[in-house]
Write a protein that holds these residues in place. Structure first.
Motif, PDB file in Angstrom:
ATOM      1  N   TRP A   3     100.262  14.582  30.767  1.00  0.00           N
ATOM      2  CA  TRP A   3      99.956  14.134  32.111  1.00  0.00           C
ATOM      3  C   TRP A   3      99.425  15.297  32.950  1.00  0.00           C
ATOM      4  CZ3 TRP A   3     101.961  15.755  36.742  1.00  0.00           C
ATOM      5  CH2 TRP A   3     101.588  14.980  37.857  1.00  0.00           C
ATOM      6  N   ASN A 192      96.123   5.086  44.639  1.00  0.00           N
ATOM      7  CA  ASN A 192      97.488   5.287  44.174  1.00  0.00           C
ATOM      8  C   ASN A 192      98.431   4.291  44.838  1.00  0.00           C
ATOM      9  OD1 ASN A 192      96.628   7.336  42.624  1.00  0.00           O
ATOM     10  ND2 ASN A 192      97.310   8.965  43.994  1.00  0.00           N
ATOM     11  N   THR A 197     104.269   0.781  42.476  1.00  0.00           N
ATOM     12  CA  THR A 197     105.261  -0.159  42.967  1.00  0.00           C
ATOM     13  C   THR A 197     105.589   0.117  44.438  1.00  0.00           C
ATOM     14  OG1 THR A 197     106.148  -0.068  40.746  1.00  0.00           O
ATOM     15  CG2 THR A 197     107.490  -1.143  42.390  1.00  0.00           C
ATOM     16  N   ARG A 198     105.677   1.405  44.759  1.00  0.00           N
ATOM     17  CA  ARG A 198     105.945   1.786  46.146  1.00  0.00           C
ATOM     18  C   ARG A 198     104.890   1.227  47.090  1.00  0.00           C
ATOM     19  NH1 ARG A 198     110.102   3.995  48.991  1.00  0.00           N
ATOM     20  NH2 ARG A 198     111.630   4.015  47.324  1.00  0.00           N
TER      21      ARG A 198
ATOM     22  N   ALA C 107     114.071   1.765  43.527  1.00  0.00           N
ATOM     23  CA  ALA C 107     113.177   2.873  43.164  1.00  0.00           C
ATOM     24  C   ALA C 107     113.873   4.199  43.410  1.00  0.00           C
ATOM     25  CB  ALA C 107     111.892   2.796  43.974  1.00  0.00           C
ATOM     26  N   SER C 109     111.746   7.270  43.125  1.00  0.00           N
ATOM     27  CA  SER C 109     110.756   8.230  43.597  1.00  0.00           C
ATOM     28  C   SER C 109     110.383   7.917  45.048  1.00  0.00           C
ATOM     29  CB  SER C 109     109.512   8.176  42.728  1.00  0.00           C
ATOM     30  OG  SER C 109     108.980   6.872  42.767  1.00  0.00           O
ATOM     31  N   LEU C 111     107.868   7.779  48.566  1.00  0.00           N
ATOM     32  CA  LEU C 111     106.549   7.262  48.887  1.00  0.00           C
ATOM     33  C   LEU C 111     105.499   8.345  48.685  1.00  0.00           C
ATOM     34  CD1 LEU C 111     104.879   4.948  50.039  1.00  0.00           C
ATOM     35  CD2 LEU C 111     105.208   5.931  52.276  1.00  0.00           C
ATOM     36  N   ALA C 114     104.401   8.625  45.308  1.00  0.00           N
ATOM     37  CA  ALA C 114     103.524   7.520  44.943  1.00  0.00           C
ATOM     38  C   ALA C 114     102.098   7.802  45.406  1.00  0.00           C
ATOM     39  CB  ALA C 114     104.027   6.222  45.569  1.00  0.00           C
ATOM     40  N   MET C 115     101.972   8.405  46.592  1.00  0.00           N
ATOM     41  CA  MET C 115     100.644   8.642  47.138  1.00  0.00           C
ATOM     42  C   MET C 115      99.869   9.661  46.303  1.00  0.00           C
ATOM     43  SD  MET C 115     101.159   8.779  51.189  1.00  0.00           S
ATOM     44  CE  MET C 115     101.601   7.353  52.145  1.00  0.00           C
ATOM     45  N   VAL C 116     100.564  10.703  45.817  1.00  0.00           N
ATOM     46  CA  VAL C 116      99.854  11.692  45.024  1.00  0.00           C
ATOM     47  C   VAL C 116     100.003  11.422  43.535  1.00  0.00           C
ATOM     48  CG1 VAL C 116      99.965  13.468  46.793  1.00  0.00           C
ATOM     49  CG2 VAL C 116     101.774  13.303  45.100  1.00  0.00           C
ATOM     50  N   ASP C 117     100.722  10.348  43.189  1.00  0.00           N
ATOM     51  CA  ASP C 117     100.771   9.897  41.803  1.00  0.00           C
ATOM     52  C   ASP C 117     101.360  10.973  40.878  1.00  0.00           C
ATOM     53  OD1 ASP C 117     100.449   8.348  39.624  1.00  0.00           O
ATOM     54  OD2 ASP C 117      98.282   8.570  39.472  1.00  0.00           O
ATOM     55  N   THR C 118     102.605  11.348  41.113  1.00  0.00           N
ATOM     56  CA  THR C 118     103.212  12.399  40.297  1.00  0.00           C
ATOM     57  C   THR C 118     103.735  11.834  38.989  1.00  0.00           C
ATOM     58  OG1 THR C 118     105.383  12.030  41.226  1.00  0.00           O
ATOM     59  CG2 THR C 118     103.998  13.644  42.338  1.00  0.00           C
ATOM     60  N   MET C 119     104.133  12.727  38.130  1.00  0.00           N
ATOM     61  CA  MET C 119     104.671  12.343  36.838  1.00  0.00           C
ATOM     62  C   MET C 119     105.981  11.578  36.993  1.00  0.00           C
ATOM     63  SD  MET C 119     104.524  13.596  33.431  1.00  0.00           S
ATOM     64  CE  MET C 119     105.312  14.972  32.664  1.00  0.00           C
ATOM     65  N   GLN C 121     106.941   9.889  39.337  1.00  0.00           N
ATOM     66  CA  GLN C 121     106.663   8.581  39.885  1.00  0.00           C
ATOM     67  C   GLN C 121     106.221   7.632  38.776  1.00  0.00           C
ATOM     68  OE1 GLN C 121     103.501   7.009  40.558  1.00  0.00           O
ATOM     69  NE2 GLN C 121     104.706   5.335  41.399  1.00  0.00           N
ATOM     70  N   ARG C 122     105.417   8.139  37.863  1.00  0.00           N
ATOM     71  CA  ARG C 122     104.945   7.270  36.771  1.00  0.00           C
ATOM     72  C   ARG C 122     106.104   6.789  35.917  1.00  0.00           C
ATOM     73  NH1 ARG C 122      98.967   8.628  34.674  1.00  0.00           N
ATOM     74  NH2 ARG C 122      98.057   8.582  36.763  1.00  0.00           N
ATOM     75  N   ASP C 125     107.936   4.236  37.794  1.00  0.00           N
ATOM     76  CA  ASP C 125     107.180   2.989  37.859  1.00  0.00           C
ATOM     77  C   ASP C 125     107.326   2.186  36.575  1.00  0.00           C
ATOM     78  OD1 ASP C 125     106.119   2.585  40.321  1.00  0.00           O
ATOM     79  OD2 ASP C 125     104.046   2.511  39.613  1.00  0.00           O
ATOM     80  N   LEU C 128     110.647   0.519  36.718  1.00  0.00           N
ATOM     81  CA  LEU C 128     110.649  -0.602  37.659  1.00  0.00           C
ATOM     82  C   LEU C 128     109.869  -1.783  37.085  1.00  0.00           C
ATOM     83  CD1 LEU C 128     110.097   1.230  41.046  1.00  0.00           C
ATOM     84  CD2 LEU C 128     112.222   0.387  40.070  1.00  0.00           C
TER      85      LEU C 128
END
Ligand SMILES: Nc1ncnc2c1ncn2[C@@H]1O[C@H](COP(=O)(O)OP(=O)(O)OP(=O)(O)O)[C@@H](O)[C@H]1O
Ligand SMILES: [Mg+2]
Lengths: 341, 369, 255
Positions: A3, A192, A197-198, C107, C109, C111, C114-119, C121-122, C125, C128
Motif C-alpha cells: 500500500w 476518498n 464508509t466514513r 468504526a 478510524s 474521518l 478517511a479523507m486521506v485514505d490511509t492504510m 482506514q482501508r 473499511d 466494516l
C-alpha cells in the motif's frame, strides 16, 4: 507495505505529471489562453469545494464567494502587511529566494485556509438550525456581509482593493502547478469521502437527516466539518488567486460570484465531482471565448441556464460521475442503437 | 429626537416599499415554496414602465413650465401606476408559465418553443451589424426566424426530462430568470441611469417638533397601505384568494379538492407582480432615484429578507418585516455606520433566524417522523 | 433492572397529549408488542425513546441511564436502533451503502484518515464491509446489495430498514410496523425472521404491529395504547380477553 509503495507512486506520479503538464502548457499556450486556464483551475477548486457542502452533504450553501474572499484577503494581508514584519525576525522568509517565496506562500495558504475555515464554522452553525431555502439565503447574506466588511477595512484598500501583492506563484508553470495541485487535492478528498464508509455518513445527511441521526450519525459534526473543509479549500483558492493576479478587490467576490459557483455545482449535477469540475470549466471558459458577443453574452448565458435547468433538472450528470464506464456505456448504447434497422 | 423621528418617517416610506415587494415573495413562497428571485427584477420593470409612461407614453407636462397642469398630471400618474401594475402582473404570469410551471409539470412543447424563441433573439442580435442597414423590421423577422430554428433544439434537449424534486434546482432556475431579466434589461433599456423630471406637485408638511414629511412620502405610504388592504381583502374573502390559502396549506389536497392549482398559482404571480409594479412605478415617479436595469437587485433582496424575517408565507409577517427592514436601514444609514447600510439587512436576518428559525410570524412546522 | 424503563412519560403537541403518563418497562431478551388504534401515540412513543422528541414530562431510562437531553445519534450509540413507519431509507444509496452508514457507529478510524485514505482506514473499511454484509445477509438481502434502495420493492425496503438498524449493533431494536402492507404469508415469514435475528443478534425487540394475529403469535408481552394512554399490559391471552382493549379496537364506549 504494498500500500505504502502504491501510495508513494501515486503521489509522486501526480506531482511529476503536474510538473510536466505545467511546463508544457506554460511554454506553448498563448498568454491569454493560459490565464483562462488558470482561472478555470481556480473555479474548479471553488466548485469542487462547494460540492462537498452542497452536493455531498446536501446543505444549501450559496454564498461561497464569501469564503473565497476571506481566504484571498487574509492570505494577501499576510504577504503584504505582516510578512515584511515577520521577515525581520525570520530572515528565512526573505522574498526573492525560492525558499523564502515558497515558505511565504505556504504560510499564506495556511493562514488563508484557517481564516476561511473559521468563517465556515460561523456560517455552518446556522445550518444546524435552518433548512433549505432559509439556510440558502443566510449563507448568501453572510457572503454579502463579508464583502461589505472588507469594503470598509482601509488597511486592505477598502473599495479600491488590495494591490501590489507579490506574485509568489509566478505567472507560468509554477502557478499552474499550485492551482491544479489544489484541484487534484479537492478531487482526491472528494473521491476518498465518497468511497469510504466514513464518507457515506455525509451522503446520508444529504439523503435523510432524521434517519441518519437515528442511525448514530452525528449530523451536527458532519455538517460543520463539511462547511469547514469546503470553505478552507475555497480559502486556499482565494490565496492562489490573490498571488497570481497580484491585486484583488471586493467586487470580484460579490454575490454574482457566489451565484456562478452555485450554478457550477447544480449544472454539473449535485454531488457529482466530475460534473462540477466540467461545469466549472465550461462556465469559466465559455464567457471568455464568447467575449466577441459582448452585450448579448450574458443574455444568451442566462437563457441557456434556464433552458438547461428545465431540460436537465438533475444537472449534466445527476449524482453520477464521468468515468471510463460512462464512455463504455455511451459507446455501447450507440452500438446497440446502430444495430437497429 | 427630531432626527430620530425624521429617520423613522424615511424608514416607514422605505419599509412600505419593501413590504409591497415582500408580499410578492411571500405569496409565491406560500404556494410554491419557491424563492422567486426574479421578483426584484419585476419591480425594476415596474420602475421602467413608470419611467417611460412619465417621459414618453403619456402626455405629462413639466410642472416648472406649466404649473396649472398639476391636476391633469395627477390623473395621468394614476394611469401610469395602473399601467405598471398591469404590465408587471402580466410579466409575473409569463415567468410563472414558462420558467416555473415546467419545473412542476415537466417541459411541454409550448415551453420548448417559447425558450427557443427567447434564445433566438440575442443570437440574432449578435449578427446585428450585418443587417443594421436593413432596418429594425428585418432584424425582428430574422430574430423570429432564428428563434423558430432554435425550437427543435430545445425540444430535443427536453426529450427526456426527469422531474427533479430539488429545491436548489428551482432556486437556480429562478436566479437564471433574474439574470435574464437584468441582462435583457441592459440590452433593451441600456446601462445609463434614467431620471424622471418633476411632474407631480411636491409639498412638504412640517409636523409639530419640526419633523418634515413630503407629499411623495405620504403618497407612497398611502398607496402602499391601500394596496395591502386590497390584497388582504382578495386573499381573505374572494374565491381565488381562498384557493391560494388552500394551496399554501397543502397543494396536493387542494388539487384533490378540484382546485385548478396552475391557475391559482398564475393568479398569485399576477398579484405579486402588480404590487411590485406599483412599487417600482412609485419609486420611479416620486423619489428621483436613478433607474438602471440592475436596480431591482438590492431592494428585491432586502424585500426578500423582509419576507423571511416576517416568516415566509405569512402576509402580515411580510408587512411587519418590510417596515422593520426599512426602519433598520434608515437608522443605520443615518448613523455613523452608514457604510454598512446594505449589510444591515442580512445581519438582522441572520440574528432573527437564529433565534426564530421560522421567522417572526412563521409557524415552525416540525417534520413528522 | 430492566433494559428500558419509562417513568411517567408524557408528550404534548399543543393541547393534544399524544402520549400521556406512560410507565412501562422492557427487559433484556424480551420481544414486546406495542399495539393500539391509529393515532394512539405508538410512533410518538418511539420518537420519545430515540430522542427525536423530548418528553414534556417524565423520564426514559435505558440501561439505568437517563436519556433526557441526548441527541438521537447519542442514543443510537447507547444501543437503541429503530425502523421508521414511513420508510426513511437513504434513497440514492445502494442497499449495502445504507447499511454501511449505520455500521459507522462501530468504526475505529477517524474521518481524517478517511479523507486521506490511509492504510489503517482501508483495513477498518474492509472490516466494516464485512459487518455490513452480515446484516444484509441476516435479512436475506445479499442479492440486492448493489441496488439503489429506492429501486427496491416495498417489502425489501422494509427489510432493509431492519437490516440498517441491526448494523448499529443495538441492544434494543424498535420496529415500527415492519410488516405493514405485506400479505399474510410475507408477514409470517418476516415474524419468523425477527425471531431469528433476535437470537442471533442477541437483541431485545419492541414491536409495533396492527395485525393482532401476528402480534399475538410472536410477542411474549404486549402493551396497549389508546389516545396516548396505556390501557392494558400483559400476555397475549390476557390482552385478547381484556374488555378495554376490545372496546378500543371496536370503538365502543367502555362502561
Ligand atoms: N410532530 C407532531 N406535531 C403534532 N402532532 C403530532 C406530531 N406527531 C404526532 N402527532 C399527533 O400525535 C398523535 C399520535 O400520533 P402517532 O403517529 O404517534 O400515532 P400512531 O399510534 O403511530 O398511529 P398509526 O397507527 O397511524 O401509526 C396523532 O394524533 C398525531 O397527529
Ligand atoms: Mg405510527
Amino acid at each position: 507495505m504494498r500500500w505504502l509503495a502504491l501510495r508513494t507512486v501515486t503521489v509522486v506520479g501526480c506531482i511529476a505529471a503536474l510538473a510536466v503538464v505545467s511546463k508544457l502548457l506554460s511554454a506553448n499556450l498563448d498568454t491569454y489562453v493560459f490565464l483562462v486556464v488558470i482561472q478555470c483551475g481556480v473555479a474548479m477548486t471553488l466548485a469542487g469545494s462547494l460540492n462537498l457542502i452542497n452536493g455531498i452533504t446536501g446543505q444549501f450553501s450559496i454564498g461561497h464567494a464569501g469564503f473565497y474572499a476571506v481566504g484571498a484577503y487574509v492570505g494577501a494581508a499576510w504577504t503584504v502587511l505582516w510578512q515584511p514584519i515577520a521577515v525581520r525576525y525570520l530572515p528565512l522568509l526573505h522574498l526573492g529566494t525560492p525558499l523564502g517565496d515558497t515558505l511565504t506562500l505556504l504560510i499564506a495558504i495556511v493562514v488563508g485556509a484557517a481564516a476561511a475555515a473559521v468563517a465556515g464554522v460561523v456560517v455552518g452553525l446556522p445550518s444546524l438550525r435552518l433548512r433549505g431555502d432559509y439556510l440558502a439565503i443566510v449563507t448568501l447574506g453572510f457572503g454579502e456581509v463579508i464583502r461589505v466588511v472588507i469594503l470598509n477595512i482601509d488597511a486592505v484598500g477598502g473599495a479600491r482593493g488590495l494591490t501590489g501583492i507579490p506574485t509568489l506563484v509566478g505567472s507560468g508553470d509554477l502557478a499552474f502547478f499550485w492551482v491544479f495541485g489544489l484541484v487534484v487535492a479537492v478531487v482526491a478528498l472528494s473521491r476518498n469521502l465518497m468511497r469510504t464508509t466514513r464518507g457515506l455518513t455525509w451522503l446520508a445527511v444529504r439523503e435523510d437527516e432524521i434517519a441518519a441521526d437515528a442511525m448514530g450519525v452525528d449530523t451536527t459534526r458532519v455538517k460543520v466539518t463539511a462547511f469547514v473543509v469546503g470553505s478552507a479549500f475555497a480559502g486556499v483558492a482565494g490565496v492562489l488567486y490573490a498571488h497570481y493576479f497580484t491585486s484583488i478587490s471586493p467586487d470580484v467576490f460579490g454575490m454574482d460570484m457566489s451565484i456562478i459557483i452555485t450554478t457550477m455545482v447544480v449544472l454539473g449535477g449535485t454531488g457529482s465531482v466530475s460534473g462540477s469540475l466540467l461545469a466549472a470549466i465550461v462556465l469559466t471558459a465559455l464567457p471568455e471565448f464568447l467575449r466577441f458577443m459582448q452585450d448579448y453574452r450574458m443574455v444568451i448565458f442566462s437563457t441557456m441556464l434556464v433552458v438547461v435547468m428545465l431540460t436537465r433538472p438533475q444537472g449534466m450528470f445527476g449524482h453520477g460521475e464521468i468515468s471510463f464506464a460512462t464512455f463504455r456505456r455511451l459507446l455501447g448504447r450507440r452500438r446497440a442503437g446502430g444495430a437497429k434497422p | 429626537m427630531q432626527q430620530i423621528a425624521q429617520q423613522l418617517i424615511y424608514g416607514i416610506q422605505l419599509g412600505s416599499l419593501y413590504a409591497l415587494i415582500a408580499l410578492g415573495y411571500t405569496m409565491v413562497y406560500g404556494v410554491l415554496r419557491l424563492i422567486n428571485f426574479a421578483h426584484g427584477d419585476v419591480y425594476m420593470v415596474g420602475a421602467f414602465v413608470g419611467f417611460y409612461a412619465c417621459t414618453r407614453w403619456l402626455p405629462f407636462k413639466d410642472l416648472a413650465a406649466h404649473p396649472e397642469a398639476a391636476g391633469a398630471n395627477i390623473a395621468l400618474a394614476v394611469v401610469a401606476l395602473l399601467l405598471a401594475m398591469a404590465i408587471c402582473s402580466a410579466m409575473g404570469v409569463l415567468i410563472e408559465r414558462f420558467a416555473y410551471r415546467p419545473l412542476r409539470n415537466g417541459l411541454q412543447k409550448a415551453d420548448a418553443h417559447f425558450w427557443g424563441l427567447v434564445l433566438g433573439f440575442p443570437i440574432t442580435g449578435l449578427f446585428m451589424p450585418v443587417f443594421s442597414g436593413w432596418g429594425p423590421l428585418v432584424a425582428v423577422a430574422v430574430g423570429m426566424g432564428v428563434g423558430f430554428a432554435m425550437r427543435p433544439l430545445v425540444a430535443w434537449l427536453a426529450r427526456r426530462v426527469k422531474l427533479s424534486e430539488s429545491r436548489l434546482n428551482a432556486l437556480i432556475t429562478a436566479i437564471g430568470v433574474s439574470l435574464l431579466l437584468e441582462n435583457g434589461g441592459l440590452l433593451v433599456f441600456g446601462a445609463n441611469p434614467n431620471f424622471i423630471p418633476n411632474i407631480l406637485p411636491e409639498h412638504t408638511y412640517t409636523l409639530p417638533g419640526g419633523v418634515m414629511v413630503g407629499s411623495s412620502q405620504l403618497t407612497i405610504l398611502g398607496v402602499s397601505v391601500f394596496l395591502m388592504l386590497a390584497l388582504r381583502y382578495i386573499v381573505m374573502y374572494t374565491r381565488p384568494g381562498k384557493a391560494m390559502r388552500a394551496i399554501s396549506h397543502d397543494i396536493e389536497a387542494a388539487k384533490l379538492m378540484g382546485i385548478d392549482t396552475d391557475r391559482v398559482i398564475a393568479f398569485t404571480f399576477a398579484l405579486g407582480g402588480a404590487l411590485a409594479g406599483a412599487g417600482g412605478a412609485m419609486v420611479a415617479a416620486l423619489t428621483h432615484v436613478k433607474i438602471t436595469p440592475l436596480f431591482g437587485l438590492l431592494p428585491g433582496l432586502k424585500a426578500f429578507v423582509a419576507a423571511v424575517l416576517g416568516g415566509a408565507g405569512s402576509l402580515p409577517g411580510a408587512m411587519v418585516g418590510g417596515l422593520l427592514m426599512g426602519s433598520a436601514e434608515s437608522f443605520v444609514a443615518g448613523s455613523s455606520l452608514s457604510m454598512f447600510r446594505d449589510a444591515i439587512a442580512f445581519c438582522v436576518l441572520i440574528i432573527i433566524l437564529l433565534v426564530r428559525p421560522a421567522g417572526l410570524m412563521g409557524r415552525h412546522v416540525p417534520e413528522k417522523v | 433492572m430492566s433494559l428500558l424503563e419509562l417513568r411517567g412519560v408524557t408528550r404534548r403537541f399543543g393541547g393534544l397529549a399524544a402520549v400521556s403518563d406512560i410507565t412501562a418497562h422492557v427487559d433484556t431478551g424480551e420481544l414486546v408488542g406495542l399495539i393500539g388504534p391509529n393515532g394512539a401515540g405508538k410512533t410518538t412513543l418511539f420518537n420519545l425513546l430515540t430522542g427525536v422528541y423530548a418528553p414534556s414530562e417524565g423520564a426514559v431510562l435505558f440501561d439505568g441511564k437517563d436519556t433526557r437531553g441526548l441527541r438521537p445519534c447519542r442514543i443510537a450509540a447507547l444501543g437503541i436502533a429503530r425502523t421508521f413507519q414511513n420508510i426513511r431509507l437513504f434513497r440514492e444509496l445502494t442497499a449495502l451503502q445504507n447499511v454501511k452508514v449505520a455500521v459507522n457507529l462501530r468504526a475505529r478510524s477517524s474521518l481524517f484518515s478517511a479523507m486521506v485514505d490511509t492504510m489503517a482506514q482501508r483495513a477498518d473499511d474492509a472490516r466494516l464491509d464485512g459487518l455490513a454484509r452480515e446484516c444484509l445477509t441476516a435479512m436475506g438481502l445479499e442479492q440486492v446489495a448493489d441496488t439503489r434502495s429506492c429501486d427496491l420493492p416495498y417489502g425489501l425496503q422494509r427489510r432493509l430498514e431492519i437490516s440498517r438498524a441491526l448494523a448499529t449493533r443495538p441492544r434494543l431494536l424498535l420496529l415500527d410496523e415492519p410488516a405493514a402492507g405485506m400479505n399474510p404469508f410475507e408477514k409470517q415469514d418476516l415474524m419468523q425472521l425477527i425471531r431469528t435475528i433476535q437470537t442471533t443478534f442477541d437483541v431485545t425487540v419492541l414491536l409495533i404491529e396492527h395485525d393482532m394475529k401476528v402480534v399475538m403469535g410472536i410477542c411474549e408481552r404486549i402493551y396497549v395504547l389508546d389516545y396516548g394512554q396505556l390501557i392494558a399490559e400483559g400476555a397475549p391471552a390476557e390482552i385478547r380477553a381484556n374488555p378495554k382493549v376490545i372496546a378500543a379496537y371496536l370503538g365502543e364506549e367502555t362502561d
